[in-house]
Design a protein around this motif. Sequence first.
Motif, PDB file in Angstrom:
ATOM      1  N   GLU A   5     121.139 -39.863  34.735  1.00  0.00           N
ATOM      2  CA  GLU A   5     120.530 -40.676  33.731  1.00  0.00           C
ATOM      3  C   GLU A   5     118.774 -40.609  34.814  1.00  0.00           C
ATOM      4  OE1 GLU A   5     120.512 -41.496  30.517  1.00  0.00           O
ATOM      5  OE2 GLU A   5     122.272 -40.816  30.063  1.00  0.00           O
ATOM      6  N   GLY A   6     117.935 -40.780  33.725  1.00  0.00           N
ATOM      7  CA  GLY A   6     116.552 -40.966  34.020  1.00  0.00           C
ATOM      8  C   GLY A   6     115.845 -40.087  35.180  1.00  0.00           C
ATOM      9  N   ARG A   7     116.093 -39.596  35.019  1.00  0.00           N
ATOM     10  CA  ARG A   7     115.511 -37.967  35.739  1.00  0.00           C
ATOM     11  C   ARG A   7     115.765 -36.431  34.413  1.00  0.00           C
ATOM     12  NH1 ARG A   7     119.535 -36.779  40.387  1.00  0.00           N
ATOM     13  NH2 ARG A   7     120.584 -35.936  39.261  1.00  0.00           N
ATOM     14  N   PHE A   8     114.797 -35.771  35.129  1.00  0.00           N
ATOM     15  CA  PHE A   8     114.435 -34.560  34.037  1.00  0.00           C
ATOM     16  C   PHE A   8     115.356 -33.345  34.485  1.00  0.00           C
ATOM     17  CE2 PHE A   8     111.947 -30.719  32.733  1.00  0.00           C
ATOM     18  CZ  PHE A   8     111.532 -31.261  31.753  1.00  0.00           C
ATOM     19  N   ASP A   9     115.937 -33.392  33.475  1.00  0.00           N
ATOM     20  CA  ASP A   9     116.699 -32.719  33.688  1.00  0.00           C
ATOM     21  C   ASP A   9     115.765 -30.890  34.365  1.00  0.00           C
ATOM     22  OD1 ASP A   9     118.747 -30.648  33.882  1.00  0.00           O
ATOM     23  OD2 ASP A   9     119.239 -30.422  31.279  1.00  0.00           O
ATOM     24  N   ARG A  10     116.219 -30.418  35.489  1.00  0.00           N
ATOM     25  CA  ARG A  10     114.966 -29.520  35.903  1.00  0.00           C
ATOM     26  C   ARG A  10     115.965 -27.505  35.656  1.00  0.00           C
ATOM     27  NH1 ARG A  10     111.257 -31.188  39.487  1.00  0.00           N
ATOM     28  NH2 ARG A  10     111.363 -33.198  40.142  1.00  0.00           N
ATOM     29  N   ARG A  11     117.382 -28.230  35.375  1.00  0.00           N
ATOM     30  CA  ARG A  11     117.621 -26.506  34.730  1.00  0.00           C
ATOM     31  C   ARG A  11     116.197 -26.092  33.898  1.00  0.00           C
ATOM     32  NH1 ARG A  11     122.604 -25.024  34.733  1.00  0.00           N
ATOM     33  NH2 ARG A  11     122.876 -25.299  31.777  1.00  0.00           N
ATOM     34  N   ARG A 125     108.586 -33.504  25.479  1.00  0.00           N
ATOM     35  CA  ARG A 125     109.007 -35.100  25.038  1.00  0.00           C
ATOM     36  C   ARG A 125     110.181 -35.966  25.397  1.00  0.00           C
ATOM     37  NH1 ARG A 125     106.781 -39.532  24.692  1.00  0.00           N
ATOM     38  NH2 ARG A 125     104.493 -38.303  23.961  1.00  0.00           N
ATOM     39  N   SER A 126     111.372 -34.904  24.460  1.00  0.00           N
ATOM     40  CA  SER A 126     112.625 -35.134  24.068  1.00  0.00           C
ATOM     41  C   SER A 126     113.391 -35.846  25.728  1.00  0.00           C
ATOM     42  CB  SER A 126     113.688 -33.715  23.762  1.00  0.00           C
ATOM     43  OG  SER A 126     113.374 -32.919  24.501  1.00  0.00           O
ATOM     44  N   GLU A 127     112.845 -35.266  26.729  1.00  0.00           N
ATOM     45  CA  GLU A 127     112.877 -35.833  27.778  1.00  0.00           C
ATOM     46  C   GLU A 127     112.663 -36.908  28.736  1.00  0.00           C
ATOM     47  OE1 GLU A 127     115.392 -33.751  30.500  1.00  0.00           O
ATOM     48  OE2 GLU A 127     116.509 -34.301  28.620  1.00  0.00           O
ATOM     49  N   ALA A 128     111.435 -37.039  28.180  1.00  0.00           N
ATOM     50  CA  ALA A 128     110.872 -38.499  28.287  1.00  0.00           C
ATOM     51  C   ALA A 128     111.206 -39.504  27.899  1.00  0.00           C
ATOM     52  CB  ALA A 128     109.642 -38.003  28.266  1.00  0.00           C
ATOM     53  N   ASP A 129     111.655 -39.415  26.844  1.00  0.00           N
ATOM     54  CA  ASP A 129     112.946 -39.698  25.609  1.00  0.00           C
ATOM     55  C   ASP A 129     114.029 -40.322  26.334  1.00  0.00           C
ATOM     56  OD1 ASP A 129     110.682 -40.279  23.797  1.00  0.00           O
ATOM     57  OD2 ASP A 129     111.634 -39.028  22.458  1.00  0.00           O
ATOM     58  N   ARG A 130     114.484 -39.606  26.597  1.00  0.00           N
ATOM     59  CA  ARG A 130     116.396 -39.697  26.937  1.00  0.00           C
ATOM     60  C   ARG A 130     115.785 -40.418  28.956  1.00  0.00           C
ATOM     61  NH1 ARG A 130     119.290 -37.525  30.875  1.00  0.00           N
ATOM     62  NH2 ARG A 130     117.470 -35.332  31.275  1.00  0.00           N
ATOM     63  N   THR A 131     115.280 -40.461  29.502  1.00  0.00           N
ATOM     64  CA  THR A 131     114.998 -40.815  30.658  1.00  0.00           C
ATOM     65  C   THR A 131     114.057 -41.809  30.851  1.00  0.00           C
ATOM     66  OG1 THR A 131     113.382 -39.477  31.265  1.00  0.00           O
ATOM     67  CG2 THR A 131     115.043 -38.344  31.944  1.00  0.00           C
ATOM     68  N   GLY A 132     113.392 -42.091  29.614  1.00  0.00           N
ATOM     69  CA  GLY A 132     112.298 -43.623  29.791  1.00  0.00           C
ATOM     70  C   GLY A 132     111.411 -43.246  30.473  1.00  0.00           C
ATOM     71  N   LEU A 133     110.620 -42.281  30.992  1.00  0.00           N
ATOM     72  CA  LEU A 133     109.464 -41.169  31.669  1.00  0.00           C
ATOM     73  C   LEU A 133     108.900 -41.810  30.684  1.00  0.00           C
ATOM     74  CD1 LEU A 133     111.055 -39.195  34.064  1.00  0.00           C
ATOM     75  CD2 LEU A 133     110.426 -41.404  34.551  1.00  0.00           C
ATOM     76  N   GLU A 134     107.331 -42.732  30.611  1.00  0.00           N
ATOM     77  CA  GLU A 134     106.583 -42.013  29.670  1.00  0.00           C
ATOM     78  C   GLU A 134     105.548 -40.884  29.817  1.00  0.00           C
ATOM     79  OE1 GLU A 134     102.639 -44.681  27.741  1.00  0.00           O
ATOM     80  OE2 GLU A 134     104.187 -45.895  29.373  1.00  0.00           O
ATOM     81  N   THR A 135     105.227 -40.704  31.156  1.00  0.00           N
ATOM     82  CA  THR A 135     103.986 -39.572  31.015  1.00  0.00           C
ATOM     83  C   THR A 135     104.705 -38.392  32.101  1.00  0.00           C
ATOM     84  OG1 THR A 135     102.236 -40.767  30.431  1.00  0.00           O
ATOM     85  CG2 THR A 135     102.058 -39.225  31.348  1.00  0.00           C
ATOM     86  N   PRO A 136     105.760 -38.048  32.385  1.00  0.00           N
ATOM     87  CA  PRO A 136     106.311 -36.588  33.168  1.00  0.00           C
ATOM     88  C   PRO A 136     105.090 -35.787  34.168  1.00  0.00           C
ATOM     89  CG  PRO A 136     106.846 -36.213  31.286  1.00  0.00           C
ATOM     90  CD  PRO A 136     106.297 -37.267  31.252  1.00  0.00           C
ATOM     91  N   ALA A 137     104.400 -36.306  34.607  1.00  0.00           N
ATOM     92  CA  ALA A 137     103.033 -35.797  35.575  1.00  0.00           C
ATOM     93  C   ALA A 137     104.158 -34.681  36.585  1.00  0.00           C
ATOM     94  CB  ALA A 137     102.712 -36.882  35.770  1.00  0.00           C
ATOM     95  N   GLY A 138     104.997 -35.079  37.385  1.00  0.00           N
ATOM     96  CA  GLY A 138     104.823 -33.849  37.662  1.00  0.00           C
ATOM     97  C   GLY A 138     105.457 -32.616  36.898  1.00  0.00           C
ATOM     98  N   ILE A 139     106.073 -32.578  35.546  1.00  0.00           N
ATOM     99  CA  ILE A 139     106.442 -31.769  34.958  1.00  0.00           C
ATOM    100  C   ILE A 139     105.579 -31.077  34.228  1.00  0.00           C
ATOM    101  CG2 ILE A 139     108.681 -30.712  33.481  1.00  0.00           C
ATOM    102  CD1 ILE A 139     109.738 -31.889  35.751  1.00  0.00           C
ATOM    103  N   LEU A 140     104.112 -32.185  33.865  1.00  0.00           N
ATOM    104  CA  LEU A 140     103.160 -31.374  33.359  1.00  0.00           C
ATOM    105  C   LEU A 140     102.490 -30.911  33.803  1.00  0.00           C
ATOM    106  CD1 LEU A 140     102.509 -34.244  31.134  1.00  0.00           C
ATOM    107  CD2 LEU A 140     103.373 -32.471  30.365  1.00  0.00           C
TER     108      LEU A 140
END
Length: 445
Positions: A5-11, A125-140
């Motif tokens: 929870e709160g973490r982007f699924d790196r898979r 976007r779906s991962e951001a909604d799930r984790t609550g990270l508004e702008t996942p800058a690292g992934i982008l």
Amino acid sequence: MTAGEGRFDRRLIAPMVVGSILNPINSSMLAVALIPIGVAFSVGPAQTAWLITGLYLATAVGQPVVGRLVDLFGPRPLYLIGTATVGVAGLLGALAPTLGVLVVSRVLLGFGTSAAYPASMSLIRSEADRTGLETPAGILTILSISNQVIAVIGPTLGGLLIGLGGWHLIFTINVPLSLACLVLGSLRLPKTPRTRLKLQLDYAGILLFAGSLVAIMLFLTEPRASHWYLPVLGIACGVAFVLVELRVVEPFINLRVLGGNRPLIATYARQVLAYVISYSFLYGFAQWLEEGHALSAATTGLLMLPLSAAAVLITALTGRNPRVRGKLVAGSILLLVAGALPLFIDGRTGLWFLVLIGVVAGIPQGLNGLANQNALYRQADPARIGSAAGLLRTCTYLGALIAAAANAHFFAGGATTPGLHELAWFLLIIASLLTAVTLADRSLV
């Protein structure tokens, strides 16, 4: 699939990255293959330009269409179908007996590579909604860097492959890449809930959009008075498209929402202008190095490496900063400089100055690509992130098509130094427009 929870699924990162590089690798490797392919089929730059045009026409149409399908059906099925098509197209290109068949393979590549980027943006976007990270800058940033790296090392890789086994290898490489995407996508991408499959497609809107875009792009490829009917057809389809989209319940492109989103429109305009310059430089400079400076394809590829290093370094250094205005202003000004530098070179210019030009051109490529992607992520409707991302790529390849038309025009008699200088004046005009559009956009932060 599980993720904290709160973490982007790196898979998800591996299939996103490998899938999204399929288009830039096929775009950029061709830069050093145009001359060898022309020699193989006894044709000139005006004919080999169709290898560029075919890919970008298919991609410009395919990106928003596939993006909308991603919005409706989810990223997994479109990703798998698209990447499988890339493998088939690669085999067809490697075995192509004629230039016409080679162009067909590039069209298939265009459609096949249209799926991964909107699918990736949808997953983010779906991962951001799930984790609550508004702008996942690292992934982008990871997504942007991977595309930047491939786009700019593509000429070097293409030159090495051509040196090893001829131009056919730049098509063959799509087979193992396609297989990697299929394995990673099958194992790691989430399955789509069946409830999403009940939505209907706006077929009339898609056909009218495609008709308008193809007609206008074909005219830009060969802008002659005798082809007057193409822009007329394009405008007619465009007007009909607007009328249809304003009336349907679930439009292909929601023009009412888009029309009220001026920041997003400005982002699309910047993307077109920036990539007119980037692709004009990529293809024009590479062709001139081979023909105007008499360098081999392998050497030309190596000379494009500084562009790669500069783009990757600036993206890595600035990627985690979510602010975009400073990047876009700096990028547009540096493109003015990059457009002017070819005016000072000829067939006797030293290699050190050619390397400098690559560095200056690489920095704004890294800045503009990342900043426009991040701007779109914040500006687009989350429910239509796939189609919005697809339209951003359409703008990229609209710029590429204009660049291909410009290269075909200025190099009509070959990739000569006078032709390169005329191309440079054209790039200065486009860079000036980009700078004006960027400075005028007060919505940027």
